[in-house]
Design a protein around this motif. Structure first.
Motif, PDB file in Angstrom:
ATOM      1  N   HIS A  76      -1.338   8.895  10.615  1.00 37.49           N
ATOM      2  CA  HIS A  76      -0.206   9.105  11.460  1.00 37.49           C
ATOM      3  C   HIS A  76      -0.003  10.635  11.823  1.00 37.49           C
ATOM      4  O   HIS A  76      -0.085  11.469  10.598  1.00 37.49           O
ATOM      5  CB  HIS A  76       1.142   8.341  11.086  1.00 37.49           C
ATOM      6  CG  HIS A  76       0.888   7.163  11.231  1.00 37.49           C
ATOM      7  ND1 HIS A  76       1.335   6.471  12.432  1.00 37.49           N
ATOM      8  CD2 HIS A  76       0.879   6.244  10.193  1.00 37.49           C
ATOM      9  CE1 HIS A  76       0.900   5.077  12.182  1.00 37.49           C
ATOM     10  NE2 HIS A  76       0.688   4.805  10.779  1.00 37.49           N
ATOM     11  N   VAL A  77       0.016  11.290  13.026  1.00 42.85           N
ATOM     12  CA  VAL A  77       0.130  12.577  13.059  1.00 42.85           C
ATOM     13  C   VAL A  77       1.467  12.944  13.847  1.00 42.85           C
ATOM     14  O   VAL A  77       1.858  12.323  14.731  1.00 42.85           O
ATOM     15  CB  VAL A  77      -1.085  13.027  14.028  1.00 42.85           C
ATOM     16  CG1 VAL A  77      -0.658  14.557  14.356  1.00 42.85           C
ATOM     17  CG2 VAL A  77      -2.434  12.840  13.416  1.00 42.85           C
ATOM     18  N   ASP A  78       2.244  13.824  13.270  1.00 42.94           N
ATOM     19  CA  ASP A  78       3.619  14.098  13.719  1.00 42.94           C
ATOM     20  C   ASP A  78       3.282  15.146  14.795  1.00 42.94           C
ATOM     21  O   ASP A  78       2.810  16.278  14.596  1.00 42.94           O
ATOM     22  CB  ASP A  78       4.600  14.666  12.395  1.00 42.94           C
ATOM     23  CG  ASP A  78       5.770  14.983  12.886  1.00 42.94           C
ATOM     24  OD1 ASP A  78       6.205  14.534  14.140  1.00 42.94           O
ATOM     25  OD2 ASP A  78       6.644  15.450  12.086  1.00 42.94           O
ATOM     26  N   GLU A  79       3.909  15.085  16.092  1.00 45.38           N
ATOM     27  CA  GLU A  79       3.680  15.761  17.047  1.00 45.38           C
ATOM     28  C   GLU A  79       4.855  16.567  17.389  1.00 45.38           C
ATOM     29  O   GLU A  79       4.999  17.165  18.650  1.00 45.38           O
ATOM     30  CB  GLU A  79       3.240  15.027  18.339  1.00 45.38           C
ATOM     31  CG  GLU A  79       1.825  14.311  18.154  1.00 45.38           C
ATOM     32  CD  GLU A  79       1.401  13.808  19.467  1.00 45.38           C
ATOM     33  OE1 GLU A  79       1.864  13.936  20.278  1.00 45.38           O
ATOM     34  OE2 GLU A  79       0.648  12.537  19.126  1.00 45.38           O
ATOM     35  N   THR A  80       5.599  16.876  16.417  1.00 46.21           N
ATOM     36  CA  THR A  80       6.633  17.612  16.734  1.00 46.21           C
ATOM     37  C   THR A  80       6.646  19.161  16.619  1.00 46.21           C
ATOM     38  O   THR A  80       5.771  19.657  15.984  1.00 46.21           O
ATOM     39  CB  THR A  80       8.020  17.244  15.899  1.00 46.21           C
ATOM     40  OG1 THR A  80       7.411  17.858  14.430  1.00 46.21           O
ATOM     41  CG2 THR A  80       8.463  15.988  15.940  1.00 46.21           C
ATOM     42  N   SER A 105       0.758   8.836   0.909  1.00 40.60           N
ATOM     43  CA  SER A 105       1.001  10.252   0.439  1.00 40.60           C
ATOM     44  C   SER A 105       0.367  10.495  -0.846  1.00 40.60           C
ATOM     45  O   SER A 105       0.138  11.792  -0.964  1.00 40.60           O
ATOM     46  CB  SER A 105       2.436  10.408   0.593  1.00 40.60           C
ATOM     47  OG  SER A 105       3.119   9.502  -0.373  1.00 40.60           O
TER      48      SER A 105
END
Length: 111
Positions: free
Chosen positions: A107-111, A80
């Motif tokens: 990493h992709v947050d799919e929310t 980060s």
């Protein structure tokens, strides 16, 4: 024009310094291209990369290296802040060979 060669003073502290990262990264780009065309699930990329290496007749070192680039547990991941989670030593081995681009895991947050 002469192709770039390995630095004669390269380290030998671990397996990361034992092969051709230029070749492995070219193979990794092929893996990414094929995976996109075939809609490979991200969770299956490590196995897909291993199969691609086998089909390409890669050496054991090349196969282990390209597989590590696509392993969720071993992939080079930007932190980060600055730097990486995993991959500092691999990145150093690549830099010593003159490699300036490689595959990293985001990493992709799919929310």
């Amino acid at each position: 024009m002469e192709p770039l060669s390995r630095r004669s003073g390269a380290r030998s502290c671990c397996w990361y310094h034992g092969g051709d990262w230029h070749r492995v990264n070219a193979m990794a780009l092929q893996v990414l291209q094929r995976a996109r065309v075939q809609s490979v699930d991200p969770e299956d990329m490590e196995e897909f990369a291993t199969a691609h290496a086998a089909e390409a007749g890669a050496t054991r070192w090349d196969t282990e290296a390209v597989t590590a680039l696509f392993s969720i547990g071993d992939a080079i991941q930007p932190s980060s802040g600055t730097g990486y989670i995993n991959g500092q030593h691999r990145t150093q081995a690549m830099l010593e060979e003159g490699v300036r681009h490689t595959v990293v895991l985001h990493h992709v947050d799919e929310t």
